[in-house]
Design an enzyme around this catalytic site. Structure first.
Site, short mmCIF file in Angstrom:
data_model
loop_
_atom_site.label_atom_id
_atom_site.label_comp_id
_atom_site.label_asym_id
_atom_site.label_seq_id
_atom_site.Cartn_x
_atom_site.Cartn_y
_atom_site.Cartn_z
N GLU A 1 0.84 -1.21 0.00
CA GLU A 1 0.00 0.00 0.00
C GLU A 1 0.87 1.24 0.00
O GLU A 1 1.88 1.31 0.70
CB GLU A 1 -0.92 -0.01 1.23
CG GLU A 1 -2.11 -0.92 1.06
CD GLU A 1 -3.00 -0.96 2.30
OE1 GLU A 1 -2.64 -0.36 3.33
OE2 GLU A 1 -4.05 -1.61 2.22
N ASP B 1 -11.06 8.27 -22.01
CA ASP B 1 -10.91 6.85 -21.66
C ASP B 1 -10.55 6.12 -22.95
O ASP B 1 -11.41 5.88 -23.80
CB ASP B 1 -12.25 6.37 -21.08
CG ASP B 1 -12.29 4.87 -20.82
OD1 ASP B 1 -11.31 4.18 -21.18
OD2 ASP B 1 -13.30 4.41 -20.27
#
Ligand SMILES: *Cc1c(COP(=O)(O)O)cnc(C)c1O
Length: 409
Positions: free
Chosen positions: A53, A196
């Site tokens: 993380e 996108d």
């Protein structure tokens, strides 16, 4: 360690059955591809085991020095490939890349203008069934009666609804999208522009489609379609925009926990492959094959949305036909040609039936098929479309071709 065939014969057998299916069928789904063994090796590596993380140099776990090297390589390579100064390779999928960008740029209830599903947009561009359409106030633009994006209409809509963000990019649009024009529209109404490029990122990387990088505030993509990498997503932008909007924070801790480091390694491998000259040749062949397939279908009397293609996909228009998209998809399944039904503009059939069929060439091009085979595929599609009685014979011919072109490595 014992082999999977001993520890879990059921899954081992399922994997083998899927390999057999893939080798005995021709994959014409526009969003699918075959990755190299190098990509698969990275995907199947023990990098899977590492929690990481955070971002390189700033992790919430120890033991991340090697992991940092991997993620740095992925970022350097993808920035070189697309010519940008910021990237985030952690999104687990294209959808999550999109949701992260919305989370970074918008507040719930903000107005967004995106392409509608019937025109070729994606679920994450404001569909009511998707989180994008329920958290944000999406309006949509479609395509005109010729199957083309009507930029004047987008400008008119943008002036009317005053979006904070305009979303461009599509899953079933067979023509080149003019990102420069969309930038001008966004500027005219003071909106941000997100592109996108999930479907076309391989073509963009090879310089065969206008790049959105110079025009968009932020670009998202999948890595597993024309780009031919592992399943996953990414966000591209500039360093300045990341400072301003903090896309990193939106991905983690905003939307995701630990990154999939094995997938990020596989993305790095894919980006390296895409930087090679032969990747350009591959992308050129995808486009040539799509054009050959479109010509083959047209000369045999099929209607195509927009009359043809500029990219890697074709949309057959079945609005005038008795046969629905679903029926044609099923018939083609029987002859081992894998495609998918798709809605088209002006579709009067329900979404479970549709009046369109989407066909793409990225996967069969990876398999080595060229223009000559595209004409055969067109012939098979039309024979199956015209008469169900042709199914057994066409199936035999398809399987024969599959044997001639074994699965690539
Ligand atoms: C495929 C696609 C996505 C989503 O990708 P997933 O990895 O399946 O979540 C997003 N946008 C567009 C335009 C796509 O075609």
């Amino acid at each position: 360690m014992p082999d999977l065939s001993i520890t879990d014969p059921q899954i081992k057998e399922a994997i083998q059955k899927e390999i057999d299916r893939q080798s005995s069928h021709l994959e014409l789904i526009a969003s699918e591809n075959w990755v190299t063994d190098a990509v698969l090796e990275a995907l199947g590596s023990p990098l899977n085991n590492k929690y990481a993380e955070g971002y390189s140099g700033n992790r919430y776990y120890g033991g991340c020095s090697v992991i940092d090297e991997v993620e740095d390589l992925a970022n350097q390579r993808v920035q070189e490939l697309f010519g940008c100064t910021y990237s985030n390779v952690q999104p687990h999928s294209g959808s999550q890349a999109n949701e992260a960008v919305y989370y970074a740029l918008l507040k719930p209830g903000d107005t967004v203008l995106g392409m509608d599903l019937n025109g070729g947009g994606h679920l994450t561009h404001g569909s009511k069934a998707n989180i994008s359409g329920s958290y944000y106030n999406f309006y949509s633009y479609g395509i005109d009666e010729n199957g083309l994006i009507d930029y004047d209409e987008i400008l008119r809509l943008a002036k009317e609804v005053k979006p904070k963000l305009i979303v461009a990019g599509a899953s079933s649009y067979p023509r080149e999208i003019d990102f420069k024009r969309l930038r001008e529209i966004a500027d005219e109404v003071g909106a941000l522009l997100m592109v996108d490029m999930a479907h076309i990122s391989g073509l963009v990387a090879a310089g065969l489609h206008q790049s959105p990088i110079p025009y968009a505030d932020v670009v998202t993509s999948t890595t597993h379609k024309t780009l031919r990498g592992p399943r996953g997503g990414m966000i591209l932008s500039s360093k300045e925009n990341n400072e301003k909007y903090n896309f990193n924070k939106a991905v983690f801790p905003g939307l995701q926990g630990g990154p999939f480091m094995h997938v990020i390694a596989a993305k790095a491998v894919c980006f390296k492959e895409a930087l090679q000259d032969d990747f350009k040749d591959y992308q050129k062949q995808i486009v040539k094959n799509a054009k050959a397939l479109a010509e083959g279908l047209k000369k045999r009397g099929m209607n195509l949305v927009s009359g043809g293609t500029d990219n890697h996909l074709i949309l057959i228009d079945l609005r005038d036909s008795e046969i629905t998209g679903k029926e044609l998809e099923q018939r083609l399944d029987e002859v081992h040609l894998t495609t998918n039904k798709n809605t088209v503009a002006g579709d009067t059939r329900p979404i479970t039936q549709t009046s369109g069929l989407r066909i793409g060439t990225p996967a069969v091009t990876t398999r080595g098929l060229k223009e000559e085979e595209m004409d055969k595929i067109a012939d098979w599609i039309v024979r199956v479309f015209e008469d169900e009685k042709n199914i057994p014979q066409v199936k035999e011919e398809v399987m024969e071709l599959c044997k001639e072109f074994p699965l690539p490595h």
